[in-house]
Design a protein around this motif. Sequence first.
Motif, PDB file in Angstrom:
ATOM      1  N   THR A   1       0.851  -1.189   0.000  1.00  0.00           N
ATOM      2  CA  THR A   1       0.000   0.000   0.000  1.00  0.00           C
ATOM      3  C   THR A   1       0.885   1.238   0.000  1.00  0.00           C
ATOM      4  N   ASP A   2       0.240   2.378  -0.123  1.00  0.00           N
ATOM      5  CA  ASP A   2       0.982   3.642  -0.054  1.00  0.00           C
ATOM      6  C   ASP A   2       0.484   4.506   1.102  1.00  0.00           C
ATOM      7  N   ARG A   3       0.138   3.833   2.204  1.00  0.00           N
ATOM      8  CA  ARG A   3      -0.188   4.554   3.440  1.00  0.00           C
ATOM      9  C   ARG A   3       0.660   3.987   4.570  1.00  0.00           C
ATOM     10  N   ALA A   4       1.251   4.858   5.353  1.00  0.00           N
ATOM     11  CA  ALA A   4       2.138   4.430   6.429  1.00  0.00           C
ATOM     12  C   ALA A   4       1.418   3.497   7.394  1.00  0.00           C
ATOM     13  N   PHE A   5       2.167   2.515   7.901  1.00  0.00           N
ATOM     14  CA  PHE A   5       1.662   1.586   8.909  1.00  0.00           C
ATOM     15  C   PHE A   5       1.118   2.363  10.101  1.00  0.00           C
ATOM     16  N   GLY A   6       0.029   1.855  10.662  1.00  0.00           N
ATOM     17  CA  GLY A   6      -0.584   2.478  11.826  1.00  0.00           C
ATOM     18  C   GLY A   6      -1.745   1.633  12.291  1.00  0.00           C
ATOM     19  N   PRO A   7      -2.626   2.192  13.142  1.00  0.00           N
ATOM     20  CA  PRO A   7      -3.763   1.429  13.652  1.00  0.00           C
ATOM     21  C   PRO A   7      -4.625   0.811  12.551  1.00  0.00           C
ATOM     22  N   TRP A   8      -4.731   1.508  11.408  1.00  0.00           N
ATOM     23  CA  TRP A   8      -5.546   0.950  10.316  1.00  0.00           C
ATOM     24  C   TRP A   8      -5.004  -0.417   9.889  1.00  0.00           C
ATOM     25  N   ALA A   9      -3.672  -0.545   9.824  1.00  0.00           N
ATOM     26  CA  ALA A   9      -3.056  -1.802   9.390  1.00  0.00           C
ATOM     27  C   ALA A   9      -3.237  -2.884  10.440  1.00  0.00           C
ATOM     28  N   MET A  10      -3.085  -2.520  11.696  1.00  0.00           N
ATOM     29  CA  MET A  10      -3.256  -3.494  12.772  1.00  0.00           C
ATOM     30  C   MET A  10      -4.678  -4.038  12.781  1.00  0.00           C
ATOM     31  N   GLU A  11      -5.616  -3.215  12.393  1.00  0.00           N
ATOM     32  CA  GLU A  11      -7.018  -3.651  12.348  1.00  0.00           C
ATOM     33  C   GLU A  11      -7.331  -4.450  11.083  1.00  0.00           C
ATOM     34  N   ALA A  12      -6.677  -4.118   9.978  1.00  0.00           N
ATOM     35  CA  ALA A  12      -7.042  -4.705   8.681  1.00  0.00           C
ATOM     36  C   ALA A  12      -6.288  -5.981   8.337  1.00  0.00           C
ATOM     37  N   TRP A  13      -5.023  -6.047   8.710  1.00  0.00           N
ATOM     38  CA  TRP A  13      -4.181  -7.126   8.188  1.00  0.00           C
ATOM     39  C   TRP A  13      -4.533  -8.504   8.732  1.00  0.00           C
ATOM     40  N   THR A  14      -4.832  -8.609  10.027  1.00  0.00           N
ATOM     41  CA  THR A  14      -5.107  -9.934  10.608  1.00  0.00           C
ATOM     42  C   THR A  14      -6.364 -10.563  10.027  1.00  0.00           C
ATOM     43  N   PRO A  15      -7.506  -9.854   9.980  1.00  0.00           N
ATOM     44  CA  PRO A  15      -8.682 -10.481   9.359  1.00  0.00           C
ATOM     45  C   PRO A  15      -8.484 -10.768   7.875  1.00  0.00           C
ATOM     46  N   PHE A  16      -7.688  -9.947   7.205  1.00  0.00           N
ATOM     47  CA  PHE A  16      -7.395 -10.192   5.791  1.00  0.00           C
ATOM     48  C   PHE A  16      -6.647 -11.512   5.633  1.00  0.00           C
ATOM     49  N   THR A  17      -5.578 -11.678   6.426  1.00  0.00           N
ATOM     50  CA  THR A  17      -4.794 -12.913   6.353  1.00  0.00           C
ATOM     51  C   THR A  17      -5.643 -14.119   6.732  1.00  0.00           C
ATOM     52  N   ASP A  18      -6.469 -13.986   7.764  1.00  0.00           N
ATOM     53  CA  ASP A  18      -7.338 -15.100   8.153  1.00  0.00           C
ATOM     54  C   ASP A  18      -8.299 -15.470   7.025  1.00  0.00           C
ATOM     55  N   ALA A  19      -8.818 -14.467   6.320  1.00  0.00           N
ATOM     56  CA  ALA A  19      -9.727 -14.735   5.196  1.00  0.00           C
ATOM     57  C   ALA A  19      -9.004 -15.452   4.069  1.00  0.00           C
ATOM     58  N   VAL A  20      -7.752 -15.032   3.797  1.00  0.00           N
ATOM     59  CA  VAL A  20      -6.956 -15.688   2.753  1.00  0.00           C
ATOM     60  C   VAL A  20      -6.697 -17.145   3.121  1.00  0.00           C
ATOM     61  N   LEU A  21      -6.286 -17.387   4.372  1.00  0.00           N
ATOM     62  CA  LEU A  21      -5.984 -18.754   4.810  1.00  0.00           C
ATOM     63  C   LEU A  21      -7.230 -19.627   4.794  1.00  0.00           C
ATOM     64  N   THR A  22      -8.355 -19.073   5.202  1.00  0.00           N
ATOM     65  CA  THR A  22      -9.610 -19.838   5.184  1.00  0.00           C
ATOM     66  C   THR A  22      -9.943 -20.258   3.760  1.00  0.00           C
ATOM     67  N   GLU A  23      -9.775 -19.336   2.823  1.00  0.00           N
ATOM     68  CA  GLU A  23     -10.069 -19.659   1.414  1.00  0.00           C
ATOM     69  C   GLU A  23      -9.081 -20.687   0.869  1.00  0.00           C
ATOM     70  N   LEU A  24      -7.823 -20.565   1.252  1.00  0.00           N
ATOM     71  CA  LEU A  24      -6.817 -21.540   0.803  1.00  0.00           C
ATOM     72  C   LEU A  24      -7.142 -22.942   1.306  1.00  0.00           C
ATOM     73  N   ARG A  25      -7.698 -22.993   2.518  1.00  0.00           N
ATOM     74  CA  ARG A  25      -8.023 -24.296   3.101  1.00  0.00           C
ATOM     75  C   ARG A  25      -9.368 -24.818   2.618  1.00  0.00           C
ATOM     76  N   GLY A  26     -10.018 -24.034   1.769  1.00  0.00           N
ATOM     77  CA  GLY A  26     -11.306 -24.453   1.220  1.00  0.00           C
ATOM     78  C   GLY A  26     -12.452 -24.278   2.175  1.00  0.00           C
ATOM     79  N   GLY A  27     -12.252 -23.389   3.188  1.00  0.00           N
ATOM     80  CA  GLY A  27     -13.279 -23.166   4.196  1.00  0.00           C
ATOM     81  C   GLY A  27     -14.316 -22.156   3.759  1.00  0.00           C
TER      82      GLY A  27
END
Length: 274
Positions: free
Chosen positions: A248-274
């Motif tokens: 992204t082109d926005r500096a790391f901050g609270p927005w990233a801490m809030e967004a990145w974990t659910p994003f990664t969990d969604a990616v992993l769930t989809e990879l696992r076919g969940g």
Amino acid sequence: MSLQSLALIENWPVPTAAAAVVRADGTVLGTHGPGTHRFPLASVTKPLAAYAALVAYEEGAVELDEPAGPTGSTVRHLLAHTSGLAFDEHRVTSPPGERRLYSNAGFEVLGDHIAKATDIPFSEYLRQAVLEPLGMASTTLDGSPARDGVSTVDDLARFAAEVQAPRLLDPRTVAEAMTVQYPGTKGVLPGYGHQNPNDWGLGFEIRDSKSPHWTGSSSSPRTFGHFGQSGTFLWVDPDAGAACVALTDRAFGPWAMEAWTPFTDAVLTELRGG
């Protein structure tokens, strides 16, 4: 195959974002956003620099346990953030191997050490050793090997494939880079506070049991990678058999801490076919 979860980056409060997921065989499972847009990497530069350092090691230009940096420090200490150098100053704050002091200065010393050993400017060595062989034509380093890389999602997907199935390095060298160096070492993970232990490999941060963390709550303990203060990350989850890049082109901050974990969990769930 296209991963629907990658579309979540559209909800991030950033001007521009791009993401990709790639398997170990180099198959890009999905992308979202402008794959050729060049983003400042900030500290996601470090895994690229570390990979170049490991090429220098395999070429015999340096040894991992030869002196480099402060008295008593080695190339390995510099790669594992245990040289004792301060965060952004070329000042010693602790004996080597004692604490995990995340250090941009340490990677700058590492770059200088490799440049001297190879008689090639580090940015040029990185280009010849890593970027060119992997076809990362849109990636450049003009400045500090700790934070001044610029790249694209498409290029970093190539790097993520390489780390999962090495061609430039012996797989045993990459396995060492993913293995905790100086186990039990405490320290601060920037943005996420004190961690005990604060596990790190050779240029790659290792998730293990860290909490809080920038990866997913469902990421395996073997997950390794790096994030950057420019709002960027790259993780590899060996248990999932895949890697993910998000720039992204926005500096790391609270927005990233809030967004990145659910994003990664969604990616992993989809990879696992969940």
